[in-house]
Structure formats: C-alpha cells, structure tokens
Motif scaffolding. Sequence first.
Motif, PDB file in Angstrom:
ATOM      1  N   THR B 176       1.338  -8.593  10.502  1.00 20.17           N
ATOM      2  CA  THR B 176       1.158  -7.604  11.577  1.00 20.17           C
ATOM      3  C   THR B 176       2.036  -6.371  11.369  1.00 20.17           C
ATOM      4  O   THR B 176       1.717  -5.291  11.838  1.00 20.17           O
ATOM      5  CB  THR B 176       1.473  -8.205  12.964  1.00 20.17           C
ATOM      6  N   ILE B 177       3.167  -6.561  10.655  1.00 20.36           N
ATOM      7  CA  ILE B 177       4.050  -5.418  10.434  1.00 20.36           C
ATOM      8  C   ILE B 177       4.406  -5.311   8.956  1.00 20.36           C
ATOM      9  O   ILE B 177       4.799  -6.293   8.321  1.00 20.36           O
ATOM     10  CB  ILE B 177       5.327  -5.529  11.294  1.00 20.36           C
ATOM     11  N   LEU B 178       4.224  -4.112   8.444  1.00 22.91           N
ATOM     12  CA  LEU B 178       4.504  -3.864   7.038  1.00 22.91           C
ATOM     13  C   LEU B 178       5.780  -3.030   6.930  1.00 22.91           C
ATOM     14  O   LEU B 178       5.921  -2.032   7.630  1.00 22.91           O
ATOM     15  CB  LEU B 178       3.327  -3.106   6.414  1.00 22.91           C
ATOM     16  N   ALA B 179       6.693  -3.466   6.061  1.00 20.96           N
ATOM     17  CA  ALA B 179       7.921  -2.698   5.844  1.00 20.96           C
ATOM     18  C   ALA B 179       7.968  -2.309   4.370  1.00 20.96           C
ATOM     19  O   ALA B 179       8.018  -3.167   3.500  1.00 20.96           O
ATOM     20  CB  ALA B 179       9.147  -3.546   6.208  1.00 20.96           C
ATOM     21  N   CYS B 180       7.914  -1.008   4.085  1.00 24.17           N
ATOM     22  CA  CYS B 180       8.015  -0.544   2.703  1.00 24.17           C
ATOM     23  C   CYS B 180       8.238   0.975   2.716  1.00 24.17           C
ATOM     24  O   CYS B 180       8.362   1.566   3.777  1.00 24.17           O
ATOM     25  CB  CYS B 180       6.759  -0.897   1.902  1.00 24.17           C
ATOM     26  N   THR B 181       8.302   1.581   1.535  1.00 22.69           N
ATOM     27  CA  THR B 181       8.438   3.043   1.501  1.00 22.69           C
ATOM     28  C   THR B 181       7.079   3.663   1.867  1.00 22.69           C
ATOM     29  O   THR B 181       6.046   3.059   1.597  1.00 22.69           O
ATOM     30  CB  THR B 181       8.846   3.552   0.106  1.00 22.69           C
ATOM     31  N   PRO B 182       7.091   4.859   2.445  1.00 23.29           N
ATOM     32  CA  PRO B 182       5.811   5.479   2.801  1.00 23.29           C
ATOM     33  C   PRO B 182       4.920   5.744   1.583  1.00 23.29           C
ATOM     34  O   PRO B 182       3.699   5.627   1.676  1.00 23.29           O
ATOM     35  CB  PRO B 182       6.215   6.786   3.487  1.00 23.29           C
ATOM     36  N   SER B 183       5.530   6.053   0.435  1.00 20.91           N
ATOM     37  CA  SER B 183       4.671   6.319  -0.724  1.00 20.91           C
ATOM     38  C   SER B 183       4.004   5.037  -1.203  1.00 20.91           C
ATOM     39  O   SER B 183       2.859   5.052  -1.639  1.00 20.91           O
ATOM     40  CB  SER B 183       5.451   7.002  -1.850  1.00 20.91           C
ATOM     41  N   TYR B 184       4.713   3.926  -1.082  1.00 25.07           N
ATOM     42  CA  TYR B 184       4.082   2.665  -1.477  1.00 25.07           C
ATOM     43  C   TYR B 184       3.016   2.261  -0.453  1.00 25.07           C
ATOM     44  O   TYR B 184       1.963   1.727  -0.828  1.00 25.07           O
ATOM     45  CB  TYR B 184       5.125   1.557  -1.651  1.00 25.07           C
ATOM     46  N   ALA B 185       3.277   2.549   0.814  1.00 20.02           N
ATOM     47  CA  ALA B 185       2.280   2.250   1.849  1.00 20.02           C
ATOM     48  C   ALA B 185       0.976   2.998   1.560  1.00 20.02           C
ATOM     49  O   ALA B 185      -0.123   2.464   1.730  1.00 20.02           O
ATOM     50  CB  ALA B 185       2.814   2.632   3.224  1.00 20.02           C
ATOM     51  N   LEU B 186       1.112   4.224   1.085  1.00 17.66           N
ATOM     52  CA  LEU B 186      -0.071   5.026   0.763  1.00 17.66           C
ATOM     53  C   LEU B 186      -0.835   4.399  -0.397  1.00 17.66           C
ATOM     54  O   LEU B 186      -2.065   4.327  -0.406  1.00 17.66           O
ATOM     55  CB  LEU B 186       0.361   6.452   0.417  1.00 17.66           C
ATOM     56  N   PHE B 187      -0.095   3.928  -1.379  1.00 13.76           N
ATOM     57  CA  PHE B 187      -0.709   3.277  -2.528  1.00 13.76           C
ATOM     58  C   PHE B 187      -1.424   1.995  -2.081  1.00 13.76           C
ATOM     59  O   PHE B 187      -2.550   1.710  -2.497  1.00 13.76           O
ATOM     60  CB  PHE B 187       0.372   2.970  -3.578  1.00 13.76           C
ATOM     61  N   LEU B 188      -0.781   1.231  -1.199  1.00 11.79           N
ATOM     62  CA  LEU B 188      -1.415   0.018  -0.658  1.00 11.79           C
ATOM     63  C   LEU B 188      -2.712   0.375   0.076  1.00 11.79           C
ATOM     64  O   LEU B 188      -3.723  -0.295  -0.067  1.00 11.79           O
ATOM     65  CB  LEU B 188      -0.456  -0.690   0.300  1.00 11.79           C
ATOM     66  N   ALA B 189      -2.654   1.454   0.856  1.00 12.67           N
ATOM     67  CA  ALA B 189      -3.831   1.884   1.616  1.00 12.67           C
ATOM     68  C   ALA B 189      -4.988   2.208   0.682  1.00 12.67           C
ATOM     69  O   ALA B 189      -6.133   1.817   0.927  1.00 12.67           O
ATOM     70  CB  ALA B 189      -3.482   3.086   2.486  1.00 12.67           C
ATOM     71  N   GLU B 190      -4.663   2.900  -0.398  1.00 15.17           N
ATOM     72  CA  GLU B 190      -5.688   3.262  -1.385  1.00 15.17           C
ATOM     73  C   GLU B 190      -6.306   2.027  -2.012  1.00 15.17           C
ATOM     74  O   GLU B 190      -7.522   1.933  -2.159  1.00 15.17           O
ATOM     75  CB  GLU B 190      -5.006   4.022  -2.532  1.00 15.17           C
ATOM     76  N   THR B 191      -5.428   1.097  -2.396  1.00 16.08           N
ATOM     77  CA  THR B 191      -5.897  -0.102  -3.066  1.00 16.08           C
ATOM     78  C   THR B 191      -6.758  -0.938  -2.107  1.00 16.08           C
ATOM     79  O   THR B 191      -7.772  -1.503  -2.500  1.00 16.08           O
ATOM     80  CB  THR B 191      -4.702  -0.924  -3.572  1.00 16.08           C
ATOM     81  N   LEU B 192      -6.339  -0.961  -0.843  1.00 16.06           N
ATOM     82  CA  LEU B 192      -7.124  -1.669   0.173  1.00 16.06           C
ATOM     83  C   LEU B 192      -8.522  -1.097   0.286  1.00 16.06           C
ATOM     84  O   LEU B 192      -9.513  -1.822   0.327  1.00 16.06           O
ATOM     85  CB  LEU B 192      -6.437  -1.517   1.527  1.00 16.06           C
ATOM     86  N   GLU B 353      -6.080  14.722  -2.835  1.00 16.46           N
ATOM     87  CA  GLU B 353      -5.419  13.465  -2.513  1.00 16.46           C
ATOM     88  C   GLU B 353      -3.945  13.780  -2.204  1.00 16.46           C
ATOM     89  O   GLU B 353      -3.417  14.774  -2.685  1.00 16.46           O
ATOM     90  CB  GLU B 353      -5.502  12.504  -3.716  1.00 16.46           C
ATOM     91  N   PRO B 354      -3.277  12.909  -1.437  1.00 22.36           N
ATOM     92  CA  PRO B 354      -1.881  13.222  -1.084  1.00 22.36           C
ATOM     93  C   PRO B 354      -0.875  12.864  -2.172  1.00 22.36           C
ATOM     94  O   PRO B 354       0.276  12.588  -1.878  1.00 22.36           O
ATOM     95  CB  PRO B 354      -1.665  12.388   0.181  1.00 22.36           C
ATOM     96  N   HIS B 355      -1.297  12.837  -3.416  1.00 21.90           N
ATOM     97  CA  HIS B 355      -0.366  12.529  -4.504  1.00 21.90           C
ATOM     98  C   HIS B 355      -0.048  13.808  -5.270  1.00 21.90           C
ATOM     99  O   HIS B 355      -0.961  14.494  -5.710  1.00 21.90           O
ATOM    100  CB  HIS B 355      -0.973  11.500  -5.452  1.00 21.90           C
ATOM    101  N   TYR B 356       1.236  14.088  -5.410  1.00 24.12           N
ATOM    102  CA  TYR B 356       1.601  15.361  -6.004  1.00 24.12           C
ATOM    103  C   TYR B 356       2.929  15.234  -6.721  1.00 24.12           C
ATOM    104  O   TYR B 356       3.697  14.301  -6.481  1.00 24.12           O
ATOM    105  CB  TYR B 356       1.713  16.442  -4.922  1.00 24.12           C
ATOM    106  N   VAL B 357       3.180  16.200  -7.594  1.00 18.32           N
ATOM    107  CA  VAL B 357       4.497  16.281  -8.215  1.00 18.32           C
ATOM    108  C   VAL B 357       4.795  17.757  -8.480  1.00 18.32           C
ATOM    109  O   VAL B 357       3.877  18.549  -8.739  1.00 18.32           O
ATOM    110  CB  VAL B 357       4.558  15.402  -9.493  1.00 18.32           C
ATOM    111  N   LEU B 358       6.055  18.127  -8.328  1.00 19.03           N
ATOM    112  CA  LEU B 358       6.468  19.505  -8.607  1.00 19.03           C
ATOM    113  C   LEU B 358       7.015  19.542 -10.021  1.00 19.03           C
ATOM    114  O   LEU B 358       7.916  18.760 -10.344  1.00 19.03           O
ATOM    115  CB  LEU B 358       7.566  19.935  -7.643  1.00 19.03           C
ATOM    116  N   VAL B 359       6.479  20.423 -10.833  1.00 20.41           N
ATOM    117  CA  VAL B 359       6.965  20.539 -12.200  1.00 20.41           C
ATOM    118  C   VAL B 359       7.627  21.908 -12.346  1.00 20.41           C
ATOM    119  O   VAL B 359       6.985  22.943 -12.147  1.00 20.41           O
ATOM    120  CB  VAL B 359       5.819  20.385 -13.216  1.00 20.41           C
TER     121      VAL B 359
END
Lengths: 143, 433
Positions: B176-192, B353-359
């Motif tokens: 019922t409750i997920l505890a993780c970093t927000p970036s990993y939560a986003l990755f989990l959401a995508e995989t789901l 997509e909300p995935h980004y990196v600053l170069v």
Amino acid sequence: MKVQQISVFLENKSGRLATLTRTLANENINIRALSIADTTDFGILRLIVDKPDAAYLALKRSGFTVSETSVIAVAIPDHPGGLAGIMDVLAGAKINIEYLYALPEKTPDKALVIFRVERLDDAIQVLQSHGIGVLKGEEVYGL
Amino acid sequence: MIWNRPMESMKRADLEKLQLERLKKTVERVYHNVPAYREKMQAAGLTPMDMQSLEDLRRLPFTVKQDLRDHYPFGLFASPMRDIVRLHASSGTTGNPIVVGYTRRDLDNWSELMARTLTCAGANADSVVQVGYGYGLFTGGLGAHYGAEKVGATVVPISGGNTKRQIKLMQDFGTTILACTPSYALFLAETLQESGIPRDKLRLKAGIFGAEPWTEEMRRELEYRLQITAIDIYGLSEVMGPGVASECPVKNGLHIFEDHFIPEIIDPVTEEPLPYGEKGELVFTTITKEGFPVIRYRTRDISVLHVEPCACGRTHVRMSKVSGRTDDMVIIRGVNVFPSQVESVLLSLGLTEPHYVLVIDRVGTLDTLEVWVEVSEKMFSDEIRSMERIERTIQRELESLLGLTARVRLVEPKSIERSEGKAKRVIDRRKLS
C-alpha cells in the motif's frame, strides 16, 4: 489507396540503423523503400515494408519510437516532365507536399513515388480524376 | 492522523522552551565529549554557559561536510564506542566517507521520526510498506524499515533495484505504501505501464519519496502515473537520515520535527541567518542525538522556512520542497542553474518523457549547456519540423527561465540511464583547472 509507412525516431549515433535493420531481418520483414530525414541530432527513418503491422510491433518491442503514417504511392510516367505533371495537379488543388521519395521498383514505363501530403483523400481523388495511377497498399507491399 | 500529537502539535512557546532545554544539553555534551567542537567554541570565546536563549545558537560556529571528513571515522562521536550500536556511512566517492553513529536511544528516536513520517502518508498497522530505498550503509533503507515496523505495518524490505521483482511483490503482497527515490518511482511507474498490469491489481495508495530534490511537476506525474498520493520526505545521514522532515497530507511544505532538530536558513555566501520566508541554505542543529550530534550543520540544500500554522494541526515549521543544492548548482556562463529548474520546464510542457540530463561543456572559453531529453511516443511525429518545433519550444521556455541559451537535444526513449537510487542529472565535461 493508402499505403502504411513506418516512421522511426533515430538518434544520430553509430549502430542504431544496424540494430533496426537487424530487428526487421529477424522478423523476416522485407524493406520496399526507405528514406531518412535528418537534423544534426536525430533522424527520422521512413520505411515501406511488406508487413507494416508486424514491423511496427517488432520495432516497438525493441524499444524504438515508432509511428505509422498514411502515404500514397503514385505511378508516374517515366519520361521527362512526368513528375512535373503530377506536381501541377497537386498544386492546382492547393495540396501541400510534406515530402516524397522514390521506390526502387518500377514498371517499364512507370516510376513509383511515395508522397506524404496534406489532405490525403483529396489528393487521391484529384490524382485519379486526372487519370494518374495511385497504387493500393497491397500492391506496394507485394512488389 | 498524527503519530505523536503532544509533540507534533505542541504550542510554539512550549516547543521553544523544550528546544532550549535540549539545545543546552547538546552543547554541553559536544563541549565535553568532542574535542573538535570544544576547540572551535573556545576559539570563538564560548562555553556552554553562553546558551541562554535560542538566539544564542547563532553565536556557535558552523559545521560543514569537510569537518566530518577531517574527523573520519569516529572523531565527532559524542558517545563512547561501547554505546554506539549502529554505523552508517556515505558512499565517499569524493574522499573519505562520512560516518555517523547511533546509540540505542538515537535509533529509538529515529524510528519514532520515521513513524511520524509514514503516518503523514497514511500508514498504520494495516499498511504494507515496500522499502525500495537501498539497505546497507545508506540510511534510507533501514530508516524507513524501522519506522514502518514501529507503526506496526508489514514491511517488505526489498531494497533498491530488481524492478521486475519490485512489481511482482507489489502485486502479490498488496503493497500500500512505496518508499523509494522519486526517480526510481518514475522508473517503476514506466515499467508497470509496460507490463500491462491493470491498476486494480495493485493496492498502492501512497509513496514517500526523498533522498533527492524533486519538483511539484514530478509529483503530479507520479501521482497521475501511479494513482497514489506522493509525499515528499527529507533527511540526510549527517543529521539523522530520513525522518528530519515530512510533508503532511496538506502538501504545503515539509514539517521539520522541531522537538529533535533546530532549523535555520542562512545566506550561503554571507552566512547570515535569514528570517522566515526567505530562501537560503538549510542549517540543522540536532538536539536529542547522543552518538553523533551536529551543531549548525550546513546542508547545502536550498529551501524556505514557513512558520504559519498548518491546516493539519501540526505546529512544527514547514520547509518548502528543496529547490536545489548549492553543490548541485552548476554555474554556466555565470548563471546559476539547478537541474530542478529544467525538470519543472520539461514536465510542465509535457512534450517529452520526464527523463533528462544536463550536459555542460566548454568550447574555447565559452560554456555550453545541452539538455538531453527523451522523445515521447505520443508526441513523436514523422515530420522533422514538428520535432524541431518541440525542441524550439523547450529551448525557448528554458531560455526564459534560466536566462541562458540551452541547446535541446531529443534522444531515444530509455537512452538516458535509469537510476535505482539518486538520479544523475548533470554531466559536466568542462575541464576546469
């Protein structure tokens, strides 16, 4: 009268085109025609294949960004001015062309060209009313 | 629900009394037990007797990360090692790791604070809490773990990574409750999403996300994709670990657990304390810790403190979502840029997509900024000009926000590295002498 074209987003980095063509080969998909439009960062590869739906799914499964676009395949008289005649017809109907590219296959007196136009249905109608041959999807996939 | 109503809703006057009492004890403790703190205080002409009001805290010298490194491993501990029952440490990629020690009572307090945090997210004895923070030397995993046990929830100590398994257990165990970093939560959401598991197979209700700065836009994204309520939690190993502050259901800033920590906001350059409502660097003094107390620890995190009462009934001050870190901040052609600014632009436009990196690179003497962002399936068009329009739109928005030209580069989906812990948002290729 419409042909399904597969479009793929490709980053400009080595190996991407190899992965893509290998993916299609593994699914036994034959490429009829292709064209690449590119900028400095990325390209968009447009493909006409014998099995568009299977190609779409296979590429998507392999993680490519893919979309399907409807285009038309036009049979153009293979003599000087052949293409110009078609352009006149489309211009006369005020139909803009997004892009076009040629298919390598041809009949003895006709060249085949893929058109991506605005107002696809109008384009088909106006071309046919001028006696210009627009090929069916199956005709193109089965070439 | 409030886990500890007497403490969390204490009248501010009473709270301040409690804080002063605890501050005095802490200052005495470090003065007598930690030579480094004593020497610093002596150099400033101070003794524990000088702590007569909460304002006197400002007379004490700051503690910075380098102090912690200099006294590696146990030099700043204020309890004898026989009383230390647990150690945690930072990864130490840039030198000696930071080591922190906890006494039995510290661990009890930490569990209490994480119980408060989880209660903010609606946890109770019926909850199933999946802890996707890393277990081990990192404080995230064990911190959340003990808090969830304290609440009486069922804990799934899966740690970070192994995404397929996370999703399987989430489904099978009824998390019922997920505890993780927000970036990993986003990755989990995508995989789901890709796995095609219907949402009604999941019982997920809330997430407690922290360990890296994230934006309101990211919250909306996570809440939409996972159909949960996303709670921001805050903490750092040097101060305690997770459980320093947590959002309540009102989601209008994170309540700092002031019966354990005294927060300040300072100007990072002049080091002058700033009043409530002004943006600056967060500084913490722990007032209950025994093993590893810190005095005026400079976090490098940028935030604002708000003291106005909160609708939830808690009286503890609220810190705004961390908007960046003074050391995450990159200076490009003299302009301060935070990855979170770029994130808010990308997510509010919704074109990618909300995935980004600053170069960041340097061509000749000129710094260049490129923002790589993943093209989204639904925005993909086979016309070059539509794709270029997307690049230009993002570029224009970035330029107006940052005051800096950034070249936007669309890259293929999944080509930006996914993180199972803290996301890497900046690649700095400048070779600075």
